[in-house]
Write an enzyme that holds these catalytic residues in place. Sequence first.
Site, PDB file in Angstrom:
ATOM      1  N   ASP A  36       0.846  -1.196   0.000  1.00 28.59           N
ATOM      2  CA  ASP A  36       0.000   0.000   0.000  1.00 28.59           C
ATOM      3  C   ASP A  36       0.888   1.255   0.000  1.00 28.59           C
ATOM      4  O   ASP A  36       1.696   1.436   0.901  1.00 28.59           O
ATOM      5  CB  ASP A  36      -0.885  -0.036   1.251  1.00 28.59           C
ATOM      6  CG  ASP A  36      -2.124   0.829   1.130  1.00 28.59           C
ATOM      7  OD1 ASP A  36      -1.981   1.989   0.689  1.00 28.59           O
ATOM      8  OD2 ASP A  36      -3.214   0.357   1.496  1.00 28.59           O
ATOM      9  N   THR A  77      -6.722   4.017  -2.058  1.00 29.17           N
ATOM     10  CA  THR A  77      -6.564   2.602  -1.704  1.00 29.17           C
ATOM     11  C   THR A  77      -7.698   1.714  -2.218  1.00 29.17           C
ATOM     12  O   THR A  77      -7.439   0.634  -2.758  1.00 29.17           O
ATOM     13  CB  THR A  77      -6.450   2.469  -0.175  1.00 29.17           C
ATOM     14  OG1 THR A  77      -5.317   3.223   0.237  1.00 29.17           O
ATOM     15  CG2 THR A  77      -6.281   1.025   0.253  1.00 29.17           C
ATOM     16  N   ASN A  98     -12.358   6.078  -2.111  1.00 23.82           N
ATOM     17  CA  ASN A  98     -12.453   5.352  -0.837  1.00 23.82           C
ATOM     18  C   ASN A  98     -13.852   5.525  -0.271  1.00 23.82           C
ATOM     19  O   ASN A  98     -14.352   4.689   0.474  1.00 23.82           O
ATOM     20  CB  ASN A  98     -11.430   5.887   0.169  1.00 23.82           C
ATOM     21  CG  ASN A  98     -10.051   5.288  -0.049  1.00 23.82           C
ATOM     22  OD1 ASN A  98      -9.899   4.268  -0.712  1.00 23.82           O
ATOM     23  ND2 ASN A  98      -9.049   5.922   0.528  1.00 23.82           N
ATOM     24  N   LYS A 157      -6.032  -3.426   6.249  1.00 17.83           N
ATOM     25  CA  LYS A 157      -7.207  -2.583   5.968  1.00 17.83           C
ATOM     26  C   LYS A 157      -8.349  -3.409   5.388  1.00 17.83           C
ATOM     27  O   LYS A 157      -8.132  -4.196   4.462  1.00 17.83           O
ATOM     28  CB  LYS A 157      -6.866  -1.512   4.922  1.00 17.83           C
ATOM     29  CG  LYS A 157      -5.841  -0.502   5.349  1.00 17.83           C
ATOM     30  CD  LYS A 157      -5.658   0.515   4.217  1.00 17.83           C
ATOM     31  CE  LYS A 157      -4.577   1.507   4.556  1.00 17.83           C
ATOM     32  NZ  LYS A 157      -4.351   2.482   3.465  1.00 17.83           N
ATOM     33  N   ARG A 159     -10.763  -2.397   3.310  1.00 25.29           N
ATOM     34  CA  ARG A 159     -11.034  -2.165   1.884  1.00 25.29           C
ATOM     35  C   ARG A 159     -10.029  -2.880   0.981  1.00 25.29           C
ATOM     36  O   ARG A 159     -10.382  -3.351  -0.105  1.00 25.29           O
ATOM     37  CB  ARG A 159     -11.105  -0.678   1.557  1.00 25.29           C
ATOM     38  CG  ARG A 159      -9.892   0.156   1.909  1.00 25.29           C
ATOM     39  CD  ARG A 159     -10.208   1.644   1.695  1.00 25.29           C
ATOM     40  NE  ARG A 159      -9.100   2.530   2.045  1.00 25.29           N
ATOM     41  CZ  ARG A 159      -8.815   2.941   3.284  1.00 25.29           C
ATOM     42  NH1 ARG A 159      -9.550   2.530   4.298  1.00 25.29           N
ATOM     43  NH2 ARG A 159      -7.805   3.763   3.509  1.00 25.29           N
ATOM     44  N   ASP A 301       1.795   2.426   3.820  1.00 28.21           N
ATOM     45  CA  ASP A 301       0.947   3.592   3.549  1.00 28.21           C
ATOM     46  C   ASP A 301       0.859   4.501   4.775  1.00 28.21           C
ATOM     47  O   ASP A 301       1.017   5.721   4.665  1.00 28.21           O
ATOM     48  CB  ASP A 301      -0.444   3.132   3.134  1.00 28.21           C
ATOM     49  CG  ASP A 301      -1.377   4.296   2.829  1.00 28.21           C
ATOM     50  OD1 ASP A 301      -1.132   5.003   1.830  1.00 28.21           O
ATOM     51  OD2 ASP A 301      -2.341   4.510   3.588  1.00 28.21           O
ATOM     52  N   HIS A 305       2.221   8.337   4.823  1.00 32.15           N
ATOM     53  CA  HIS A 305       1.373   9.496   5.130  1.00 32.15           C
ATOM     54  C   HIS A 305       1.977  10.335   6.244  1.00 32.15           C
ATOM     55  O   HIS A 305       1.970  11.561   6.185  1.00 32.15           O
ATOM     56  CB  HIS A 305      -0.022   9.031   5.572  1.00 32.15           C
ATOM     57  CG  HIS A 305      -0.963   8.774   4.432  1.00 32.15           C
ATOM     58  ND1 HIS A 305      -1.480   9.772   3.653  1.00 32.15           N
ATOM     59  CD2 HIS A 305      -1.465   7.618   3.944  1.00 32.15           C
ATOM     60  CE1 HIS A 305      -2.270   9.249   2.727  1.00 32.15           C
ATOM     61  NE2 HIS A 305      -2.277   7.935   2.881  1.00 32.15           N
ATOM     62  N   ASP A 348      -1.288  -0.127  -4.887  1.00 32.89           N
ATOM     63  CA  ASP A 348      -2.560   0.539  -5.176  1.00 32.89           C
ATOM     64  C   ASP A 348      -2.382   2.002  -5.586  1.00 32.89           C
ATOM     65  O   ASP A 348      -3.288   2.597  -6.162  1.00 32.89           O
ATOM     66  CB  ASP A 348      -3.517   0.432  -3.979  1.00 32.89           C
ATOM     67  CG  ASP A 348      -2.903   0.986  -2.694  1.00 32.89           C
ATOM     68  OD1 ASP A 348      -1.664   1.152  -2.626  1.00 32.89           O
ATOM     69  OD2 ASP A 348      -3.672   1.254  -1.753  1.00 32.89           O
ATOM     70  N   HIS A 489      -1.919  11.093  -1.312  1.00 33.56           N
ATOM     71  CA  HIS A 489      -1.950  10.645  -2.705  1.00 33.56           C
ATOM     72  C   HIS A 489      -3.383  10.814  -3.166  1.00 33.56           C
ATOM     73  O   HIS A 489      -4.232  11.227  -2.396  1.00 33.56           O
ATOM     74  CB  HIS A 489      -1.506   9.181  -2.788  1.00 33.56           C
ATOM     75  CG  HIS A 489      -2.202   8.303  -1.796  1.00 33.56           C
ATOM     76  ND1 HIS A 489      -3.433   7.742  -2.032  1.00 33.56           N
ATOM     77  CD2 HIS A 489      -1.878   7.953  -0.524  1.00 33.56           C
ATOM     78  CE1 HIS A 489      -3.817   7.057  -0.965  1.00 33.56           C
ATOM     79  NE2 HIS A 489      -2.898   7.178  -0.026  1.00 33.56           N
TER      80      HIS A 489
HETATM   81 ZN   LIG Z   1      -3.441   2.845  -0.288  1.00 35.87          ZN
END
Ligand SMILES: [Zn+2]
Length: 553
Positions: A36, A77, A98, A157, A159, A301, A305, A348, A489
């Site tokens: 990710d 993502t 998302n 995650k 998702r 990810d 961030h 992703d 992103h």
């Molecule tokens: Zn992501």
Amino acid sequence: MRRFVLILIAVTIAALAAPLDSRAEQPKLIVLISIDQFPQEYLQRFRRHFVDDGFGRLLTSGAVFTNATLNHAITLTGPGHAVLSTGTYGHRNGIVGNAWYDRAAKRNMYCVEDAQTRLIGVPGTGRSPANLTTGTFGDQLRIGGSFQPRVVSISGKDRAAILMGGKLANGAYWMEDSIFTTSTYYMEQLPEWVRAFNATGKINAVFGQEWERLLPEEEYSFLGGDDQPFEDGGKGLGRTFPRKITGTDPSRITESFYDALLTSPYGNELVLEFAKEAIRAEQLGQRGITDLLCVSLSSNDYVGHSFGPHSHEVMDMTLRTDRQLAEFFSFLAEMFGLDNCLIVLSSDHGVAPVPEWIRARNGRVEAKRVEGTAVKEAAGAALTKAFGAPAKGTGWVEAMSGGNIYFNREALQNKKVSTEVAARVVATAIAELPTIAGAYAAADLRSQAQRSTLADLLARAYQPARNGDVLYAHRAYQFEGGGSTGTTHGSPYAYDRHVPVILLGPGVRKGLYAGEASPADIAPTLSVLSGAELPPSYEGRVLNEALESEYAR
Ligand SMILES: [Zn+2]
């Protein structure tokens, strides 16, 4: 004549059948790995520090596509993982963000939200692939094998796990605080092996563990200093090495501990350990048919961030991911022999550089955080100027979500203005804002797509029932919604779209491939390599140049 035709038919059938017969053995297990937030660039930037059997194994023995890009604009993502599994974009797979604004419910809809289901073992709204509007490679693998093949998908995650697995996965599992969970979409209770894993308390055991650099500090210093004012040191992580993973309260486990854990190498370690347990317990790859394991490593990810792509933290995460993958590959080698595994690595989305990090080098560069309110206000002002003020107590804009402007359609109806006309007025007006690269009335996206790369990328992320009336993008190095530290992103720029696509295993010809490719090509290519039907709505291509001749189409 008739005899000749019959012979011709027989010869043709033989010619068609021959390549199938001569195919190498099917892989026992396909392992689709997504890291990710992992730009392709990291594989170059940190390569000299990789071990031979992690990323190094993929880079030297695999088919490496050096110019693979996600060809949609909303590089997030949910959408990214849906591309990996379906081989197509939001316009066909439905995952346009998302989250998106649900006009009927008058609230945001999360991409894997499903009120018809519930989580197992933890409270919270249910999750499922209900919003996915097409099938995946894994779905076709299951269908083609009369549901004998197993598909298991795992991530930090929800998702990522759900969207990679597809609609027919046997299970999708992700981390919720102290356990791995799933939803009643897949099953009524957690399998015994998942309960056993959770009972070990491995997640809570990370409390108080240290995260120190893997290599001496000087190896990291080409990036700059460790302590940067634009880094987000929240969740008790602080801005510098070494750090202890405790969350904001060092004396006991609180909610912030789980956030801190996911923002550290321990998140990936747990996901990979859980993946190994899934292989053993579900007997993946051990039943004489091809199974699919999807793994998405979320912690890269979270770290990206918080600290940005040029931080010591991201470098260390990348090097540790390399070692973790090396260990995971050696597990696969022991279980099956790597010749029997088809491993795919992708991501992703990438990530934007921290604007302040760029400006520290040259303060005149237009790299900055943008207030989304400026766009909303400009949209409202343009409509008021064109059609008069909306009724008292109402506004022109009902919602803003990820580069989408959703109008208050009732307000437009009151003025007898069509949505399309209003959208063109707004698109023209906000295109004048200094941070905007382009803005389009949704109705015009398809016709504009032939003339503009941006419109083309936005059109692939657009589905009428889910998107807004106007879609827009800020200029490069400028973004909304990044808070005041760290980065994000979601843009249509190469730094968010250029990600690894690497395949390694039976049927794949190793080499560097610099031609056009995309993560959307992975699903159809896996179909060809496994003999499954192509994903129903795929638009990526089969990566023929990297396939052994008996597979090439
Ligand atoms: Zn992501």
